[in-house]
Design an enzyme around this catalytic site. Structure first.
Site, short mmCIF file in Angstrom:
data_model
loop_
_atom_site.label_atom_id
_atom_site.label_comp_id
_atom_site.label_asym_id
_atom_site.label_seq_id
_atom_site.Cartn_x
_atom_site.Cartn_y
_atom_site.Cartn_z
N ASP A 213 -7.19 -8.23 -2.05
CA ASP A 213 -5.91 -7.61 -2.36
C ASP A 213 -4.77 -8.63 -2.23
O ASP A 213 -4.74 -9.40 -1.26
CB ASP A 213 -5.70 -6.46 -1.35
CG ASP A 213 -4.55 -5.55 -1.73
OD1 ASP A 213 -4.63 -4.93 -2.80
OD2 ASP A 213 -3.58 -5.46 -0.97
N GLU A 287 -7.28 -10.39 -6.65
CA GLU A 287 -6.19 -9.66 -7.29
C GLU A 287 -4.98 -10.59 -7.21
O GLU A 287 -4.25 -10.60 -6.22
CB GLU A 287 -5.88 -8.34 -6.57
CG GLU A 287 -4.87 -7.53 -7.36
CD GLU A 287 -3.85 -6.76 -6.54
OE1 GLU A 287 -3.26 -5.81 -7.07
OE2 GLU A 287 -3.61 -7.10 -5.36
C1 GLC Z 1 -2.55 -4.13 -4.35
C2 GLC Z 1 -3.24 -2.80 -4.47
C3 GLC Z 1 -2.22 -1.72 -4.42
C4 GLC Z 1 -1.52 -1.79 -3.08
C5 GLC Z 1 -0.95 -3.19 -2.84
C6 GLC Z 1 -0.57 -3.38 -1.40
O1 GLC Z 1 -1.71 -4.40 -5.41
O2 GLC Z 1 -4.02 -2.77 -5.63
O3 GLC Z 1 -2.78 -0.46 -4.62
O4 GLC Z 1 -0.50 -0.86 -3.04
O5 GLC Z 1 -1.87 -4.20 -3.14
O6 GLC Z 1 -1.71 -3.49 -0.62
#
Ligand code: GLC
Ligand code: CA
Length: 547
Positions: A213, A287
């Site tokens: 994340d 991500e």
């Molecule tokens: C990422 C996740 C999202 C979350 C954010 C903070 O972007 O996919 O859902 O709110 O991180 O953890």
């Protein structure tokens, strides 16, 4: 003597990876929220899709202020989702069904309910407890102004002031997301040690990989650096605002003091050695949201992570030219470091693709185009049912980005409405209790049971394309994509001599001369015809051709 060449394809390189958002997948105990048992019970369904792996969004201990992305204990399962033994069973049973399992890991922040943060609040400025987070004195008179101008990605300032143990307003702490998600200080060794422990904890239980994340956010530059355009940043990160081209996002997203810092890569090099120290191939996908997208290649260098999500492609317009540009950019940029792209159409943070493109036909055509590209494909639960964003009354919304923007940003709840399994059951078979988000009656038509027996359904289109994708791979379809000349509005490429793809992104049928005899092996919608070497592609349709 022998250089280790990337001659073999790793499982993730060509995998179809299905994202489970556990809270909305399937409820096994009638409390209105999906859980790990629910996922285990539906393994036969997952298997019937022909996917290779599942990625589960967080189900760890959490007060659930941000859908579980606010973790208060990363090595425990939240009771709403089950127990550690359920997570272990899930891994084991998925493996027995031939499905790999990936969990989310959330290293940018903890929940404010994490013991560390509670300890930090109870400790003095400058203490080791505070050093695990980003605490700082405010600016100006009485320290009443936040330490810098950074904005939260969920709107509003990225700083919240605490009340010190003497009862007076004191320091501020940084949260790039909600105030319930204090950012961790990656300069602090406790932090890196703790995450390594978490990684091993799950790998020891047989986990195949992690989805990392906010992988690009862990290190921050000097907190005394202001950001030149805080509003522009929040805007550029909104995935529900389409039509933002690569250069527009690049202009808004360069020089961010808390994204893409060079030191971040040290973390992933270390994590890679941990992953590699386990038998069987374990992987990690980042991500990372960075522009220009060429910066993403750094995350998938040979000694770092294995994959990075392709968000540029996820937001691409339904235009032949834009699609070609985005695909080309991804392939070329990653080829520079020997990595293979991933293709993403939507996820729990973005509008559902049917809603984004405002058309089921376009979504079906986009799916077949996507599934034909070389690389991994990520599918978000419900995408295979052709779900649109859920219809939700404002008072039922729960996303912190809705709340923090004062309703200006509708937030991400629309994509998180539970799945309709059975048209005849209450709550369409999701739960015998009250679903945590309302399930509108319009979802009924998309229920899995109705699509099961319908050969023209979304569900069966996905199944067929995944099966064909596998078959083509065993028949040696080329990893190389070659663009072909076609009329305007047509995306046309081949992968080796036997397989080609035509996608019509326009409102009218188009005839394409493919210069060889072909057979349509899959179409996103009926109506195609072949006459000699001329293929007629209906409006908003993708065809897979074999010659
Ligand atoms: C990422 C996740 C999202 C979350 C954010 C903070 O972007 O996919 O859902 O709110 O991180 O953890
Ligand atoms: Ca439940």
């Amino acid at each position: 003597m022998f250089k280790s060449e990337k001659s073999t394809v790793a499982w993730w390189d060509t995998a179809v990876i299905y994202q489970v958002y556990p809270r909305s997948f399937k409820d096994s105990n009638g409390d209105g929220e999906g859980d790990l048992r629910g996922v285990i019970n539906e393994i036969p369904y997952l298997q019937s899709l022909g996917i290779d792996a599942i990625w589960l969004s967080p189900f760890f201990k959490s007060p659930n202020k941000d859908g579980g992305y606010d973790v208060s204990d990363p090595r425990d399962v939240d009771p709403r989702f089950g127990k550690i033994s359920d997570a272990e069973d899930l891994i084991e049973e998925a493996h027995s069904a031939g499905i790999k399992v990936i969990f989310d890991i959330v290293p940018n922040h903890f929940s404010s309910e994490h013991l560390w943060f509670k300890a930090a609040l109870a400790s003095k400025p400058g203490s080791p407890e505070r050093d695990r987070f980003h605490f700082a004195d405010g600016q100006g008179e009485g320290g009443n102004t936040p330490p810098n101008n950074w904005n939260s990605i969920f709107n509003g300032p990225a700083w919240t002031r605490v009340i010190e143990t003497d009862g007076k307003p004191g320091q501020w702490y940084l949260h790039l997301f909600d105030s319930s998600q204090p950012d961790l200080n990656w300069e602090n060794k406790d932090v890196s040690d703790d995450f390594e422990k978490t990684i091993r904890f799950w790998l020891d239980r047989g986990l195949d990989g992690f989805r990392i994340d906010v992988a690009h956010g862990l290190y921050k530059s000097d907190i005394h650096t202001n950001h030149r355009d805080p509003e522009g940043l929040t805007h550029a990160l909104r995935l529900d605002l389409g039509g933002m081209d690569h250069d527009v996002r690049t202009a808004l997203l360069s020089d961010i003091p808390f994204f893409g810092q060079t030191k971040t890569h040290e973390i992933y090099r270390k994590w890679r050695t941990i992953l590699d120290s386990y038998p069987d191939k374990r992987m990690a996908v980042a991500e990372a949201f960075l522009y220009p997208t060429s910066r993403l290649a750094d995350y998938v260098r040979p000694d770092e992570l294995h994959q990075v999500f392709n968000f540029d492609y996820m937001a691409v317009e339904w235009s032949a030219e834009k699609i070609r540009d985005s695909v080309n950019r991804s392939i070329q940029e990653l080829a520079g470091v020997g990595a293979i792209p991933s293709w993403v159409m939507d996820n729990h943070d973005s509008p559902r693709v049917v809603s984004r493109l405002k058309s089921e036909d376009k979504a079906r055509a986009f799916a077949l185009l996507t599934h034909a590209l070389p690389g991994a494909v990520y599918v978000y639960q419900g995408e295979e049912l052709g779900l649109a964003d859920g219809i939700i009354p404002d008072e039922a919304r729960q996303d912190p980005s809705y709340i923090r923007s004062g309703g200006k940003d509708k937030g991400r709840d629309g994509a998180r409405v539970p799945l309709p399994w059975n048209s005849k059951e209450s709550n369409f078979g999701f739960s015998t209790g009250t679903p945590w988000l309302p399930m509108h009656s319009s979802m009924k038509a998309h229920s899995a049971d109705l699509q099961e027996g319908d050969s023209g359904s979304f569900l069966n289109l996905y199944r067929t394309s995944f099966a064909l994708r596998k078959r083509l791979a065993t028949q040696g379809v080329s990893k190389e994509l070659v663009w072909r000349e076609g009329p305007e509005g047509i995306v046309y490429f081949t992968r080796g001599s036997g397989f080609s793809v035509l996608a019509n992104t326009t409102d009218a049928p188009i005839d394409v001369n493919v210069h060889t005899a072909v057979m349509v092996i899959l179409e996103s919608k009926g109506g195609a015809s072949v006459d000699g070497t001329i293929v007629t592609v209906p409006a908003h349709t993708t065809l897979w051709l074999q010659s």
